[in-house]
Design a protein around this motif. Structure first.
Motif, mmCIF file in Angstrom:
data_model
loop_
_atom_site.group_PDB
_atom_site.id
_atom_site.type_symbol
_atom_site.label_atom_id
_atom_site.label_comp_id
_atom_site.label_asym_id
_atom_site.label_seq_id
_atom_site.Cartn_x
_atom_site.Cartn_y
_atom_site.Cartn_z
ATOM 1 N N LYS A 1 -35.072 -12.264 -40.189
ATOM 2 C CA LYS A 1 -34.353 -13.154 -41.003
ATOM 3 C C LYS A 1 -33.858 -14.765 -40.110
ATOM 4 O O LYS A 1 -33.929 -15.107 -41.705
ATOM 5 N N ASP A 2 -34.316 -14.777 -39.002
ATOM 6 C CA ASP A 2 -34.434 -16.053 -39.008
ATOM 7 C C ASP A 2 -35.096 -16.682 -39.584
ATOM 8 O O ASP A 2 -35.296 -18.249 -39.856
ATOM 9 N N ASP A 3 -37.006 -16.007 -39.768
ATOM 10 C CA ASP A 3 -37.613 -16.459 -40.019
ATOM 11 C C ASP A 3 -37.601 -16.999 -41.969
ATOM 12 O O ASP A 3 -38.056 -17.948 -42.412
ATOM 13 N N LEU A 4 -36.799 -16.044 -42.262
ATOM 14 C CA LEU A 4 -37.174 -15.979 -43.368
ATOM 15 C C LEU A 4 -35.567 -17.179 -44.349
ATOM 16 O O LEU A 4 -35.654 -17.975 -45.384
ATOM 17 N N LEU A 5 -34.504 -16.995 -43.185
ATOM 18 C CA LEU A 5 -33.618 -18.190 -43.575
ATOM 19 C C LEU A 5 -34.440 -20.209 -42.737
ATOM 20 O O LEU A 5 -34.123 -20.614 -43.842
ATOM 21 N N ASP A 6 -35.085 -19.735 -42.375
ATOM 22 C CA ASP A 6 -35.937 -21.015 -41.837
ATOM 23 C C ASP A 6 -36.580 -21.508 -43.171
ATOM 24 O O ASP A 6 -36.847 -22.875 -43.522
ATOM 25 N N LYS A 7 -37.602 -20.500 -43.988
ATOM 26 C CA LYS A 7 -38.431 -20.621 -45.019
ATOM 27 C C LYS A 7 -37.551 -21.040 -46.427
ATOM 28 O O LYS A 7 -37.667 -21.798 -47.071
#
Length: 163
Positions: A11-17
């Motif tokens: 989730k966090d990596d996708l939101l960062d992207k």
């Protein structure tokens, strides 16, 4: 942002992207705020609409056609939410559309005390929206809104993430 397999991200990596992609679309000059948010969310959702959807957002930058009214990023975010929660002729309005739209509104109010472009950017009044500092401020808001919308969609299981 190109189409991405959301299951390859936590989730966090996708939101960062998502945030980075929306910011980069604006920073590069490819799109303005409303367009960048809508395009990023459409692509995140696997392009349920072709890339021409961004045309719907083209009148909203700088607070609706430079009127400095409703923040363009917020407008783009609302359109992005409409991709998922909106309706077509004959369908009843989903309560969720109103709930999540108000929630986005309230998020920006909490962050900036207004959803009005001229208020959010008042520090740069008189620069005709040309200063690099004002642009960076708006790029940040664009990324924040795209991230917020993506998070809501993940939390509501409209977007699946892996790992």
């Amino acid at each position: 942002m190109t189409l991405v397999n959301t299951m390859e991200y936590n989730k966090d990596d996708l939101l960062d992207k998502v945030q980075e992609d929306a910011e980069n679309l604006f920073r590069s000059g490819t799109y303005f705020c409303s367009e960048a948010v809508l395009q990023t969310i459409n692509e995140l959702l696997g392009k349920p609409y072709d890339e021409n959807i961004v045309k719907l957002a083209s009148g909203f930058p700088i607070g609706m056609g430079k009127a400095q009214c409703l923040c363009g990023a917020v407008s783009g975010g609302q359109m992005g939410l409409g991709i998922v929660y909106g309706r077509v002729e004959g369908e009843p309005m989903k309560d969720k559309m109103f709930d999540v739209s108000k929630k986005l509104h309230d998020y920006i109010i909490d962050e900036y005390k207004s959803t009005c472009c001229r208020v959010i950017t008042r520090k740069w009044q008189g620069d005709d929206f040309k200063s690099p500092e004002r642009k960076e401020h708006c790029i940040t808001i664009t990324g924040m809104v795209a991230r917020w919308v993506a998070n809501e969609l993940i939390e509501d299981n409209k977007i699946q993430v892996g790992r």
